[in-house]
Design an enzyme around this catalytic site. Structure first.
Site, PDB file in Angstrom:
ATOM      1  N   CYS A   2      40.677  26.789  82.830  1.00 49.78           N
ATOM      2  CA  CYS A   2      41.709  26.513  83.826  1.00 49.78           C
ATOM      3  C   CYS A   2      41.329  25.361  84.759  1.00 49.78           C
ATOM      4  O   CYS A   2      40.220  24.845  84.733  1.00 49.78           O
ATOM      5  CB  CYS A   2      42.052  27.751  84.644  1.00 49.78           C
ATOM      6  SG  CYS A   2      42.406  29.220  83.650  1.00 49.78           S
ATOM      7  N   GLY A  78      37.367  29.833  85.341  1.00 47.04           N
ATOM      8  CA  GLY A  78      36.102  30.311  84.814  1.00 47.04           C
ATOM      9  C   GLY A  78      36.219  31.663  84.149  1.00 47.04           C
ATOM     10  O   GLY A  78      37.316  32.108  83.792  1.00 47.04           O
ATOM     11  N   GLU A  79      35.067  32.297  83.983  1.00 46.31           N
ATOM     12  CA  GLU A  79      35.007  33.627  83.379  1.00 46.31           C
ATOM     13  C   GLU A  79      33.972  34.463  84.122  1.00 46.31           C
ATOM     14  O   GLU A  79      32.852  33.998  84.359  1.00 46.31           O
ATOM     15  CB  GLU A  79      34.602  33.548  81.895  1.00 46.31           C
ATOM     16  CG  GLU A  79      35.547  32.757  81.009  1.00 46.31           C
ATOM     17  CD  GLU A  79      36.883  33.440  80.801  1.00 46.31           C
ATOM     18  OE1 GLU A  79      36.985  34.663  81.069  1.00 46.31           O
ATOM     19  OE2 GLU A  79      37.822  32.756  80.380  1.00 46.31           O
ATOM     20  N   ASP A 102      40.031  39.320  84.271  1.00 46.04           N
ATOM     21  CA  ASP A 102      38.977  39.174  85.260  1.00 46.04           C
ATOM     22  C   ASP A 102      39.463  38.579  86.573  1.00 46.04           C
ATOM     23  O   ASP A 102      38.818  38.757  87.613  1.00 46.04           O
ATOM     24  CB  ASP A 102      37.826  38.340  84.690  1.00 46.04           C
ATOM     25  CG  ASP A 102      38.253  36.952  84.242  1.00 46.04           C
ATOM     26  OD1 ASP A 102      39.447  36.755  83.957  1.00 46.04           O
ATOM     27  OD2 ASP A 102      37.381  36.069  84.152  1.00 46.04           O
ATOM     28  N   SER A 368      27.858  27.350  73.593  1.00 49.56           N
ATOM     29  CA  SER A 368      27.058  26.139  73.402  1.00 49.56           C
ATOM     30  C   SER A 368      25.640  26.347  73.915  1.00 49.56           C
ATOM     31  O   SER A 368      25.391  27.182  74.787  1.00 49.56           O
ATOM     32  CB  SER A 368      27.715  24.961  74.138  1.00 49.56           C
ATOM     33  OG  SER A 368      26.947  23.788  74.007  1.00 49.56           O
ATOM     34  N   GLY A 369      24.697  25.566  73.403  1.00 48.91           N
ATOM     35  CA  GLY A 369      23.291  25.732  73.716  1.00 48.91           C
ATOM     36  C   GLY A 369      22.784  24.944  74.903  1.00 48.91           C
ATOM     37  O   GLY A 369      21.570  24.853  75.101  1.00 48.91           O
TER      38      GLY A 369
END
Length: 604
Positions: A2, A78-79, A102, A368-369
């Site tokens: 978002c 975000g999350e 959330d 992702s790393g």
């Protein structure tokens, strides 16, 4: 993920400013392609662009709620991975929910606990919460700064947004860059809180900005601290493995297709292996993985990515990137539009933008790393004594040769005025001053702890910015499990001898994931993100710069060396110094495009 935007003005009635709020929000349409929302009151205007990931039919924003005599409105990006736990706790305390995501968990946490609620949030986030009764705004950013949040104070309030472009759409925000802004652009060390444009700032990671009628105050709610590490090697490896399992499992939760970004290196391979194992244990479909393959390529990352994918049982896809196309003007303009700022690694950013475009066709969320090297010690400069003890940022010391040539392109008076060397030293001193290593008896260990702190709070920020802007330009949410604060807190205080117990880079990560990886992948030495190896790419950059100079209207001309400009006008690209680095060429070209596209006024 978002996009959020808005402003507070205690001296105006904002209910009539819908068009301004709409203009701000729509600059970030790619961040939120699924929905748009506005909320206006006399002194606060909040906007939102939504990328639907959880609770697809509900959780529209801005979201308003009231409970226990408190009332607030939230616009959130975000999350928060522990939202189910938060919802259960709040329900038991009498809170009632009308959605399943959330967002409402965050909002009601603040209604119940006030600003202290941020300590209970586990995730990556940036949000603005308007306290209706107190007429107070909170701007909050996650601990590691994975999600961006910019703001610009005004005489009677504040303007804020997820990206600079959102703020620049507001009439109170100017498009001016001063000397400090140029220093930030030309330096290779990010300063948390800086935002290049004059009068604009970032909310620093782990911080909350409180804005009220009496002004604003910045509060740090999270900080890395030096502590004693008491676990031995076997217990440390087991703890790291357990944390990775928990973190990856939590971040696999989504109501949309999810994948991993698999380079074939140790970080992304371990992450993908844990994700595949977690999905299999939970009876879910096999994880999807994506790898980029450049032609011609500087390495064989894709071979190892394919090996890991076969071993872990992922549904694997290779995205082919033709390096000759990375000079395309439209693609480079897309990178600038996504980032809002000029960059020094045009080929890498262009290829990432193409990768995310392809990934988005199949998935909305990717793991992702990023931050694996910072957490576990994967960079060469983290193990190079000369770099570690150079008295500056070790990656700057080790990478100066990759940025050579700016001093030959830019005007001497400009460089003298900017004094980038002093700026670098001041930035390093300020960063080191943030961390107290006085409890460590060994000065070598103390410096390694400082270097880890620099990597986590400065170096990683550049990677987070890159991944956020370029992925969200295509409406792709990228999660970074290695940046989970519980993992960072634990590993930060592991002594360097344990982090490198086998004499190699990322010893603990290799040990924690060895059972899940093929030996060939586990034993790999780190390779950087593939850069273009085609010499025609560099020749193309030189031709583009010469064309801009000879055209006579390039916005950057006043800041270039006069003698260089005269020579290039006479002889073309052949007049450019032969030892110019790719980074110097990329920086100057993108700076020129940026000055034109954003109509920036430079005031030194």
């Amino acid at each position: 993920m978002c996009g959020i935007a808005g402003w507070v003005d205690y001296a105006a009635d904002l209910t009539q400013d819908r068009d301004t709020l709409l203009a701000m929000v729509r600059t970030m349409a790619p961040r939120g392609p699924d929905d748009e929302g506005l909320w206006l009151s006399p002194h606060a205007a909040l906007g939102h662009r939504r990328l639907s990931v959880i609770d697809l039919e509900g959780s529209r924003q801005p979201m308003a709620a009231a409970a226990g005599g408190e009332s607030a409105v939230l616009t959130y990006s975000g999350e928060v991975y522990n939202y189910r736990q938060l919802r259960a706790e709040l329900r038991s305390a009498g809170q009632e929910f009308s959605t399943a995501g959330d967002t409402e968990a965050v909002l009601r946490s603040f209604l119940a606990r006030g600003a202290d609620a941020v300590a209970g949030l586990d995730g990556i986030f940036a949000f603005a919460l308007w306290d209706v009764h107190r007429e107070e705004l909170l701007l909050v950013r996650d601990r590691m700064g994975v999600k961006p949040l910019y703001y610009c104070p005004t005489p009677t309030g504040v303007v804020f947004g997820s990206e600079p472009k959102a703020l620049l759409a507001h009439p109170a925000v100017g498009r001016e860059v001063d000397g400090d802004g140029l220093r930030d652009i030309l330096s290779v060390a990010k300063n948390p809180g800086h935002a290049v444009f004059r009068g604009m700032y970032e909310v620093p990671p782990g911080c909350m900005l409180r804005v009220g009628r009496g002004g604003s105050t910045l509060h740090r709610y999270w900080q890395l601290d030096v502590r004693e590490h008491t676990d031995d090697l076997p217990a440390t490896v087991q703890r790291v493995r357990g944390l990775l399992e928990d973190v990856v499992t939590a971040q696999l939760r989504a109501d949309v297709p999810l994948c991993t970004l698999l380079s074939g290196g140790l970080d992304s391979s371990t992450l993908t292996a844990f994700a595949a194992a977690s999905a299999a244990a939970g009876g879910a479909d096999p994880v999807r993985s994506f790898a980029v393959r450049s032609e011609p390529s500087a390495n064989d990352d894709h071979v190892y990515a394919r090996l890991l994918a076969d071993h872990a049982g992922t549904r694997h896809t290779e995205v082919l990137v033709d390096t000759a196309g990375l000079l395309d003007a439209g693609l480079r303009a897309g990178v600038l539009a996504a980032y809002d700022l000029p960059l020094a690694k045009g080929d890498e950013h262009a290829s990432l933008l193409l990768l995310f475009e392809k990934v988005k066709q199949h998935s909305t969320v990717a793991l992702s790393g990023e931050c694996g090297d910072e957490v576990f010690g994967g960079y060469r400069w983290q193990r190079n004594p000369d770099a570690v003890h150079s008295g500056t940022f070790p990656w700057v010391h080790s990478g100066r040769h990759r940025h050579r040539g700016l001093e030959e392109l830019l005007a001497p008076d400009l460089l003298k005025g900017l004094d980038l060397a002093a700026y670098e030293q001041d930035s390093h001193a300020a960063a080191v001053a943030e961390i107290d290593t006085g409890s460590l008896a060994d000065p070598v260990e103390a410096r390694f702890r400082e270097v880890t702190y620099l990597a986590l709070t400065r170096h990683a920020q550049v990677l987070f910015d890159r991944k956020d802007r370029l992925s969200m330009a295509h409406g792709l949410e990228v999660r970074v499990p290695f940046a989970a604060h519980e993992l960072v807190e634990y590993t930060f205080n592991i002594p360097w001898a344990l982090k490198s117990f086998d004499g190699r880079e990322k010893s603990l990560l290799r040990a924690a994931g060895r059972e899940l990886l093929p030996e060939a992948v586990s034993a790999r030495v780190k390779t950087p993100y593939p850069s273009v190896v085609d010499t025609g790419y560099d020749a193309g950059l030189r031709e583009q710069l010469a064309a801009a100079v000879r055209g006579g209207t390039a916005p950057l001309l006043p800041y270039l060396d006069d003698g260089l400009v005269r020579d290039v006008r006479r002889r073309g690209a052949a007049a450019l110094p032969g030892e110019l680095s790719r980074a110097a060429l990329e920086t100057v070209l993108q700076l020129d495009s940026w000055l034109a596209e954003y109509r920036v006024r430079v005031a030194l």
